[in-house]
Design a protein around this motif. Structure first.
Motif, PDB file in Angstrom:
ATOM      1  N   PHE A   1      26.254  57.454 -32.905  1.00  0.00           N
ATOM      2  CA  PHE A   1      25.567  56.391 -33.634  1.00  0.00           C
ATOM      3  C   PHE A   1      25.137  55.274 -32.696  1.00  0.00           C
ATOM      4  CE2 PHE A   1      28.648  58.461 -36.377  1.00  0.00           C
ATOM      5  CZ  PHE A   1      27.831  58.905 -37.398  1.00  0.00           C
ATOM      6  N   ASP A   2      23.984  54.693 -33.002  1.00  0.00           N
ATOM      7  CA  ASP A   2      23.468  53.579 -32.221  1.00  0.00           C
ATOM      8  C   ASP A   2      22.812  52.592 -33.178  1.00  0.00           C
ATOM      9  OD1 ASP A   2      22.770  52.088 -29.933  1.00  0.00           O
ATOM     10  OD2 ASP A   2      20.802  53.027 -29.869  1.00  0.00           O
ATOM     11  N   GLY A   3      22.930  51.320 -32.887  1.00  0.00           N
ATOM     12  CA  GLY A   3      22.321  50.290 -33.723  1.00  0.00           C
ATOM     13  C   GLY A   3      21.829  49.133 -32.878  1.00  0.00           C
ATOM     14  N   SER A   4      20.660  48.609 -33.238  1.00  0.00           N
ATOM     15  CA  SER A   4      20.102  47.459 -32.536  1.00  0.00           C
ATOM     16  C   SER A   4      19.254  46.637 -33.496  1.00  0.00           C
ATOM     17  CB  SER A   4      19.252  47.922 -31.339  1.00  0.00           C
ATOM     18  OG  SER A   4      18.161  48.699 -31.785  1.00  0.00           O
ATOM     19  N   VAL A   5      18.876  45.449 -33.052  1.00  0.00           N
ATOM     20  CA  VAL A   5      17.975  44.591 -33.832  1.00  0.00           C
ATOM     21  C   VAL A   5      16.773  44.241 -32.970  1.00  0.00           C
ATOM     22  CG1 VAL A   5      19.747  43.607 -35.323  1.00  0.00           C
ATOM     23  CG2 VAL A   5      19.209  42.485 -33.190  1.00  0.00           C
ATOM     24  N   SER A   6      15.630  44.073 -33.618  1.00  0.00           N
ATOM     25  CA  SER A   6      14.419  43.702 -32.895  1.00  0.00           C
ATOM     26  C   SER A   6      14.412  42.198 -32.640  1.00  0.00           C
ATOM     27  CB  SER A   6      13.184  44.100 -33.698  1.00  0.00           C
ATOM     28  OG  SER A   6      13.065  43.269 -34.835  1.00  0.00           O
ATOM     29  N   GLN A   7      13.543  41.786 -31.736  1.00  0.00           N
ATOM     30  CA  GLN A   7      13.375  40.359 -31.497  1.00  0.00           C
ATOM     31  C   GLN A   7      12.911  39.700 -32.786  1.00  0.00           C
ATOM     32  OE1 GLN A   7      10.649  40.037 -28.193  1.00  0.00           O
ATOM     33  NE2 GLN A   7      12.358  39.756 -26.783  1.00  0.00           N
ATOM     34  N   GLY A   8      13.372  38.510 -33.029  1.00  0.00           N
ATOM     35  CA  GLY A   8      12.959  37.783 -34.222  1.00  0.00           C
ATOM     36  C   GLY A   8      13.901  37.965 -35.394  1.00  0.00           C
TER      37      GLY A   8
END
Length: 193
Positions: free
Chosen positions: A66-73
């Motif tokens: 599993f991998d998780g990230s958030v975009s800029q903003g």
């Protein structure tokens, strides 16, 4: 210029104008058509939706990372609560991702997703997922978001996937500001299932 030359120029102008209008129309249709294609074929790691679990479980096992990230903003912290799960192909599993709103205001986000290797996308099935709809977190709120999934036993019948022992399910959360602009990003592509 002769009358025949004017007529030929008008005809050429009409043909070129028609081609330009057609190309513009096709450019607007390209994104929805691409998402539909990815959803049906699993192309580019697009996962599939399922109403229920698999009808059988195989002895062969697969590890899902599993991998998780958030975009800029997007002022969130987002990560999987487990690094991986190993299960039998066809077995229904439940995984959780944690999201935290780091801001002092409510924020709505929506997750796009894919799997790698991309060739496994057709066989990765989600029954329930936070990515199917947008998520609103209140200031400072922390939530645990579930995804219920399985790897379709048909994967074992596809000779191109004999080497697949690990599948990575990755999500990226983006700010979601316009509910009326729902383009199906979470329903089958990178962004839907």
């Amino acid at each position: 210029m002769t009358e025949k030359g004017l007529s030929s120029n008008k005809k050429t102008a009409l043909i070129v104008s028609g081609m330009v209008v057609g190309m513009i129309g096709m450019s607007f249709a390209a994104v929805p058509a691409y998402r539909a294609f990815c959803s049906v074929t699993g192309w580019n790691g697009t996962t599939q939706r399922a109403a229920a679990g698999a009808d059988r479980t195989l002895e062969r096992k697969v590890t899902v990372r599993f991998d998780g990230s958030v975009s800029q903003g997007l002022d969130w912290k987002f990560h999987p609560e487990q690094v991986s799960q190993t299960m039998h192909i066809g077995e229904t599993s439940l995984a959780f991702f944690e999201a935290v709103n780091l801001s002092d205001k409510p924020i709505t986000g929506r997750a796009s997703f894919n799997v790698s290797p991309a060739k496994a996308g057709l066989y990765f099935k989600k029954i329930e997922c936070f990515c199917f709809t947008e998520q609103t977190l209140q200031p400072g709120e922390t939530v645990s978001m579930p995804v219920t999934y399985f790897v379709d036993p048909a994967l074992a019948e596809d000779g191109n996937l004999d080497d697949v022992q690990t599948i990575t399910l990755a999500y990226t959360f983006f700010p979601w500001e316009d509910d009326s602009a729902d383009d199906g990003a979470g329903d089958g592509g990178s962004a839907a299932e």
